[in-house]
Design a protein around this motif. Sequence first.
Motif, PDB file in Angstrom:
ATOM      1  N   PRO A   1     -24.249 -19.091 -18.194  1.00 30.93           N
ATOM      2  CA  PRO A   1     -24.032 -18.343 -19.442  1.00 30.93           C
ATOM      3  C   PRO A   1     -24.368 -16.861 -19.303  1.00 30.93           C
ATOM      4  CG  PRO A   1     -25.703 -20.086 -19.726  1.00 30.93           C
ATOM      5  CD  PRO A   1     -25.221 -20.176 -18.333  1.00 30.93           C
ATOM      6  N   ASP A   2     -25.194 -16.504 -18.285  1.00 29.65           N
ATOM      7  CA  ASP A   2     -25.564 -15.091 -18.111  1.00 29.65           C
ATOM      8  C   ASP A   2     -24.565 -14.332 -17.227  1.00 29.65           C
ATOM      9  OD1 ASP A   2     -26.082 -15.678 -15.388  1.00 29.65           O
ATOM     10  OD2 ASP A   2     -28.159 -16.224 -15.811  1.00 29.65           O
TER      11      ASP A   2
ATOM     12  N   ALA B   1     -10.663 -22.865  -6.211  1.00 30.45           N
ATOM     13  CA  ALA B   1     -11.514 -23.525  -7.207  1.00 30.45           C
ATOM     14  C   ALA B   1     -10.783 -24.760  -7.709  1.00 30.45           C
ATOM     15  CB  ALA B   1     -11.771 -22.576  -8.372  1.00 30.45           C
ATOM     16  N   SER B   2     -11.426 -25.924  -7.606  1.00 27.63           N
ATOM     17  CA  SER B   2     -10.809 -27.164  -8.114  1.00 27.63           C
ATOM     18  C   SER B   2     -11.466 -27.576  -9.415  1.00 27.63           C
ATOM     19  CB  SER B   2     -10.974 -28.305  -7.119  1.00 27.63           C
ATOM     20  OG  SER B   2     -10.878 -27.877  -5.802  1.00 27.63           O
ATOM     21  N   VAL B   3     -12.788 -27.363  -9.486  1.00 30.70           N
ATOM     22  CA  VAL B   3     -13.551 -27.776 -10.662  1.00 30.70           C
ATOM     23  C   VAL B   3     -14.405 -26.597 -11.102  1.00 30.70           C
ATOM     24  CG1 VAL B   3     -15.308 -29.355 -11.559  1.00 30.70           C
ATOM     25  CG2 VAL B   3     -13.692 -30.161  -9.815  1.00 30.70           C
ATOM     26  N   VAL B   4     -14.279 -26.196 -12.375  1.00 30.82           N
ATOM     27  CA  VAL B   4     -15.175 -25.162 -12.893  1.00 30.82           C
ATOM     28  C   VAL B   4     -16.209 -25.849 -13.771  1.00 30.82           C
ATOM     29  CG1 VAL B   4     -13.558 -24.543 -14.765  1.00 30.82           C
ATOM     30  CG2 VAL B   4     -15.328 -22.950 -14.113  1.00 30.82           C
ATOM     31  N   VAL B   5     -17.470 -25.492 -13.534  1.00 30.36           N
ATOM     32  CA  VAL B   5     -18.575 -26.122 -14.260  1.00 30.36           C
ATOM     33  C   VAL B   5     -19.234 -25.062 -15.147  1.00 30.36           C
ATOM     34  CG1 VAL B   5     -20.694 -27.485 -14.012  1.00 30.36           C
ATOM     35  CG2 VAL B   5     -18.933 -27.598 -12.224  1.00 30.36           C
ATOM     36  N   PRO B   6     -18.814 -24.987 -16.426  1.00 28.58           N
ATOM     37  CA  PRO B   6     -19.486 -24.040 -17.317  1.00 28.58           C
ATOM     38  C   PRO B   6     -20.834 -24.618 -17.748  1.00 28.58           C
ATOM     39  CG  PRO B   6     -17.559 -25.038 -18.392  1.00 28.58           C
ATOM     40  CD  PRO B   6     -17.768 -25.754 -17.105  1.00 28.58           C
TER      41      PRO B   6
ATOM     42  N   CYS C   1     -21.734 -21.588 -22.548  1.00 29.89           N
ATOM     43  CA  CYS C   1     -20.552 -20.746 -22.281  1.00 29.89           C
ATOM     44  C   CYS C   1     -19.240 -21.528 -22.198  1.00 29.89           C
ATOM     45  CB  CYS C   1     -20.758 -19.890 -21.033  1.00 29.89           C
ATOM     46  SG  CYS C   1     -20.812 -20.813 -19.494  1.00 29.89           S
ATOM     47  N   HIS C   2     -19.288 -22.814 -22.490  1.00 29.97           N
ATOM     48  CA  HIS C   2     -18.111 -23.672 -22.334  1.00 29.97           C
ATOM     49  C   HIS C   2     -16.882 -23.122 -23.083  1.00 29.97           C
ATOM     50  CE1 HIS C   2     -16.261 -27.962 -22.952  1.00 29.97           C
ATOM     51  NE2 HIS C   2     -15.448 -27.137 -22.350  1.00 29.97           N
ATOM     52  N   ASP C   3     -17.038 -22.816 -24.375  1.00 31.28           N
ATOM     53  CA  ASP C   3     -15.876 -22.376 -25.172  1.00 31.28           C
ATOM     54  C   ASP C   3     -15.303 -21.064 -24.646  1.00 31.28           C
ATOM     55  OD1 ASP C   3     -16.151 -24.585 -26.673  1.00 31.28           O
ATOM     56  OD2 ASP C   3     -17.056 -23.594 -28.413  1.00 31.28           O
ATOM     57  N   GLU C   4     -16.210 -20.148 -24.278  1.00 36.95           N
ATOM     58  CA  GLU C   4     -15.759 -18.845 -23.780  1.00 36.95           C
ATOM     59  C   GLU C   4     -14.992 -18.995 -22.453  1.00 36.95           C
ATOM     60  OE1 GLU C   4     -19.036 -16.133 -23.280  1.00 36.95           O
ATOM     61  OE2 GLU C   4     -17.699 -14.422 -22.925  1.00 36.95           O
TER      62      GLU C   4
ATOM     63  N   ASN D   1     -16.548 -28.025   1.050  1.00 41.36           N
ATOM     64  CA  ASN D   1     -15.978 -26.926   1.819  1.00 41.36           C
ATOM     65  C   ASN D   1     -16.548 -25.600   1.336  1.00 41.36           C
ATOM     66  OD1 ASN D   1     -14.198 -26.539   4.018  1.00 41.36           O
ATOM     67  ND2 ASN D   1     -12.734 -25.535   2.660  1.00 41.36           N
ATOM     68  N   ALA D   2     -16.179 -25.217   0.078  1.00 41.57           N
ATOM     69  CA  ALA D   2     -16.676 -23.953  -0.482  1.00 41.57           C
ATOM     70  C   ALA D   2     -17.178 -24.201  -1.898  1.00 41.57           C
ATOM     71  CB  ALA D   2     -15.556 -22.921  -0.505  1.00 41.57           C
ATOM     72  N   SER D   3     -18.090 -23.351  -2.348  1.00 36.93           N
ATOM     73  CA  SER D   3     -18.577 -23.454  -3.715  1.00 36.93           C
ATOM     74  C   SER D   3     -19.141 -22.098  -4.118  1.00 36.93           C
ATOM     75  CB  SER D   3     -19.663 -24.535  -3.794  1.00 36.93           C
ATOM     76  OG  SER D   3     -19.978 -24.812  -5.128  1.00 36.93           O
ATOM     77  N   SER D   4     -19.012 -21.767  -5.421  1.00 40.34           N
ATOM     78  CA  SER D   4     -19.486 -20.458  -5.870  1.00 40.34           C
ATOM     79  C   SER D   4     -20.257 -20.577  -7.173  1.00 40.34           C
ATOM     80  CB  SER D   4     -18.307 -19.510  -6.118  1.00 40.34           C
ATOM     81  OG  SER D   4     -17.648 -19.213  -4.918  1.00 40.34           O
ATOM     82  N   ILE D   5     -21.104 -19.575  -7.405  1.00 35.91           N
ATOM     83  CA  ILE D   5     -21.792 -19.450  -8.693  1.00 35.91           C
ATOM     84  C   ILE D   5     -21.491 -18.062  -9.247  1.00 35.91           C
ATOM     85  CG2 ILE D   5     -23.980 -18.574  -7.696  1.00 35.91           C
ATOM     86  CD1 ILE D   5     -25.433 -20.196  -9.899  1.00 35.91           C
ATOM     87  N   PHE D   6     -21.331 -17.994 -10.556  1.00 31.93           N
ATOM     88  CA  PHE D   6     -21.226 -16.695 -11.238  1.00 31.93           C
ATOM     89  C   PHE D   6     -22.449 -16.560 -12.139  1.00 31.93           C
ATOM     90  CE2 PHE D   6     -17.054 -17.298  -9.636  1.00 31.93           C
ATOM     91  CZ  PHE D   6     -16.645 -16.021  -9.313  1.00 31.93           C
TER      92      PHE D   6
END
Length: 480
Positions: free
Chosen positions: A259-260, A285-290, A294-297, A409-414
Amino acid sequence: MVQRLKNYVGGEWIDVEASAFHAVTNPATGEVIGETPLGGAGEVDAAARAAADAFPAWRERPVEDRVQFLFELKFLLEKHAEELAAIVTRENGKTLPEARGSVRRGIQMVEVATGAPSLLMGQSLEDIASGIDCESVRQPMGVFACIAPFNFPAMVPMWFFPFAVACGNTFICKPSEQVPFSQKLVWELIHEAGFPPGVLNLVNGGKETVNALLEHPTIKGISFVGSSPVAEHVYKTAAAHGKRVQALGGAKNFIVVMPDAEMDAALDAVAESAFGCAGERCLAASVVVPVGGCHDEVRQGLIERAKAIRIGDGAQDGVTMGPLISAGHKEKVVGYIETGVEEGAELVVDGREQGQGEGGFFVGPTLFDKVKPDMKVGSEEIFGPVLCMMPAEDLDEALDIAGKHPLANASSIFTTSGKNARRFRYEIDASMAGVNIGVAAPMSFFGFGGAKGSFFGDLKAHGREAFDFFTDRKVVISRW
Ligand code: NAD
């Protein structure tokens, strides 16, 4: 015009007398543009013999001489970069800017491999015991081969052959039968660069060609890139035949959005990661995990971005997403969308409605919400522009979801929190991890490859690890 592909063996282009051919299409139109011969053991044997014959003289050339051929190849690749990118778009479907980017990444491999005079050096130590010295030298091993997937037709073989030949080995490349034209041009440039006959060989074909490479007694090592079931088969079979193997497999990549996060930049990157190259990227990206509130945004932002994408022939200006590789693959991706609906996921953006272009294999960006980890759409690799949302309460739950998946394989955080970022990079299984990066693609001077079911072997592709994969470290202990 339908062109029949040839092999390049021992410095010559050779017609292949195959009983079967794979029809190569332009995925934006469905038009047949080529025929890949589906040869087998005979063609592989001819290439292996040519490569083995060329090995002793190539190995004896000083490394500084060997890399001069790579400098020449780099010059020719630069000269023909635009032509190569156009071929990538024509046979694979990705947009011209995406194709140009992939050609650039390929050329960078050649650049790094020209550093072999420094990167091949060994180690030494005097007086390891009284009056005894020890040195370790890297020696080439003989003939290596690579087997490539369809999704980066120009770039992936360049992950391997520049390093292999810089180390003093000789090489056989088998491109994907679906996209043989990019390597045809690369090998024409290899010929023009003047590599001695037999140093670099090109063998077209499908799975019989692959199996012949895996079993051939002369070949010392195999580099594979493709889906996980085939990667596992390649790893086991080649290892059983005494070879070194690095087998890079498939992916289901998780992207965590905290959310940040700086939301606009994060969602631009997630959408580009999921829908760029029509989702046919092993780093997509195959799966985004909000996470948390922050889900709605995230959902709203991704809907807007998916709808702004312009689908069409990737060769045309302004098109931001091209077609899938084939009619069969389109059917598979559409099948996954139908399955997701049946499984109870919420279809928020339906790419089936945007499939357009006469004869082309188009599926538009697709977004599912409320996906559960055990649904097929949430667990299997789709390899198309289908993004699943799997909301999580907190970072613990997000890491748990990603950690339970067999592929990594790959994974990211925002995030804007150093604490969250540090925890993510420390705990995530995927060995290509991004912090505020949508496509965590290591460049040529770093190693490339995943973990768990996404990678079979130990030494990854390119970077310094390439010099380990393509050499034997001989230790010499001397007393005089
Ligand atoms: P694929 O596994 O179908 O084919 C890859 C290669 O293996 C081709 O050259 C093909 O001729 C050969 N092949 C196919 N089936 C075979 C069989 N049964 N026996 C022996 N050989 C066989 O993969 P693809 O569809 O061309 O490429 C997409 C896949 O590649 C995706 O799963 C993607 O994630 C993966 N990929 C992974 C990476 C990575 O770095 N990990 C990079 C790019 C693509």
